[in-house]
Design an enzyme around this catalytic site. Structure first.
Site: not given
Ligand code: NAD
Length: 257
Positions: A91, A162
Site C-alpha cells: 500500500n 504515478y
Molecule cells: P497517504 O499519503 O495518506 O499514506 C501513504 C503512507 O505511505 C504514509 O504513511 C507514508 O509515510 C507511507 N510511505 C510513503 N513512502 C513510503 C516508503 N518509501 N516506505 C514506507 N512507507 C512509505 O496515502 P493514501 O491515500 O493512504 O494511499 C495509500 C495507497 O493507495 C497508495 O499506494 C496510493 O497510491 C493508493 N491510492 C490512493 C488513492 C486515494 O484516493 N487516496 C487513490 C488511488 C490509489
C-alpha cells in the site's frame, strides 16, 4: 455461521500503515482477528498506531519499501517472530506531480522507486517465504493485495510517473499470479478512485473537486474505512478462488472507459 472474512491466525504485513488507507486496513485486519505488521517511514505514526492496537495485535518496522535490504530484513524478522506471514498489502505510495514534458528525472525515479520497485521488493520477499511454506506442505492462507489506482488504468494528467508505476503494479499482479497461483498464493490488485486522505487534498480542493466528482457515477468520494473492506475481502478466505484480478473500488469512476 463462520464469518468468511475472519482473519484469525493471519499475520499480515501492511506497508504505508502510518496513515490514510494503510492505517484503516491495519485497524480492520485486527478487528477481523488478525495481527497487523505495520511498515512505514513515519515511526511516530506507526508506533502510535501499534500502541492503540495493542502489543498482541501489531508489530512495527520503520523504514522504506524502496530499500530492498530493509524489506528483506523486515520480512525475515516478521517470519521469525510470528512463525509465518499469511498476507501482504502493498500500500505504501507517494505522489510527485509535474507535467510530463517538465518532469525532472529524479521526480520520475522517486515515484518509480517507491510505487513500483517497492511493491516488487515486498512481493518478492513475502512471495519467497510463502513458496517455502507451500513446498513444506503448509497450506495455510497466502494472499497478496497490490494497491494500484484508476491512474494505472486510464492515465492521469500531471503524474506520468504515478500512472506508469500504477500500471506496472497491475503487471506485477498478473505475472506473479501466473507464476504462483498454482502454489497456493493468490495475488490481486485494488484500484482506488478518490479516497479522502492527505494524498488527494489537491484534487478534492475547490479548483478540481467538481470536475472530478462529475466523473464519479455514485456522486461521492470514499473514505479509508470504507475502502479497507474490499482489501480485507481479498486477503481473506472469502476470496479463495480469486487471483490475478484488478478490482476497482471507485464509485464507478471507470465505467465507460
Ligand atoms: P497517504 O499519503 O495518506 O499514506 C501513504 C503512507 O505511505 C504514509 O504513511 C507514508 O509515510 C507511507 N510511505 C510513503 N513512502 C513510503 C516508503 N518509501 N516506505 C514506507 N512507507 C512509505 O496515502 P493514501 O491515500 O493512504 O494511499 C495509500 C495507497 O493507495 C497508495 O499506494 C496510493 O497510491 C493508493 N491510492 C490512493 C488513492 C486515494 O484516493 N487516496 C487513490 C488511488 C490509489
Amino acid at each position: 455461521m463462520k464469518n468468511p472474512m475472519n482473519l484469525e491466525g493471519h499475520n499480515i504485513i501492511v506497508t504505508g500503515a502510518g496513515q490514510g488507507i494503510g492505517e484503516a486496513v491495519s485497524r480492520l485486519v485486527v478487528d477481523l482477528g488478525g495481527r497487523a505488521i505495520l511498515v512505514d517511514l513515519q515511526g511516530d505514526k506507526v508506533n502510535a498506531l501499534a500502541d492503540d492496537l495493542g502489543a498482541d495485535n501489531a508489530d512495527v518496522y520503520v523504514g522504506s519499501v524502496a530499500e530492498p535490504g530493509f524489506v528483506q530484513d523486515m520480512v525475515n524478522k516478521a517470519v521469525a517472530k510470528n512463525g509465518a506471514v499469511h498476507g501482504l498489502v502493498n500500500n505504501a505510495g507517494i505522489v510527485r506531480a509535474a507535467m510530463a514534458h517538465k518532469m525532472p528525472i529524479d521526480t520520475w525515479q522517486q515515484v518509480i522507486d517507491v510505487n513500483l520497485s517497492g511493491v516488487f521488493y515486498c512481493l518478492q520477499a513475502v512471495g519467497r517465504h510463502m513458496l517455502d511454506r507451500n513446498k513444506e506442505g503448509d497450506n495455510s492462507p497466502a494472499s497478496i493485495v497490490n494497491i494500484s489506482s484508476d491512474a494505472g488504468r486510464r492515465g492521469t494528467i500531471g503524474q506520468i510517473n504515478y500512472g506508469a508505476a500504477k500500471s506496472g503494479v497491475m503487471g506485477l499482479t498478473m505475472s506473479a499470479a501466473r507464476e504462483w497461483s498454482g502454489k497456493g498464493i493468490r495475488i490481486n490488485t485494488i484500484c482506488f478512485g478518490v479516497v479522502e486522505t492527505e494524498m488527494t487534498e489537491t484534487i478534492r480542493s475547490d479548483k478540481f473537486r467538481d470536475g472530478v466528482m462529475a466523473q464519479v457515477p455514485m456522486g461521492r468520494f470514499s473514505d479509508p474505512e470504507e475502502v479497507s473492506q474490499p482489501v480485507c475481502f481479498l486477503l481473506s478466505q472469502a476470496a479463495s478462488y480469486i487471483t490475478g484480478q484488478h478490482l476497482s473500488v471507485n464509485g464507478g469512476y471507470t465505467i465507460g472507459v
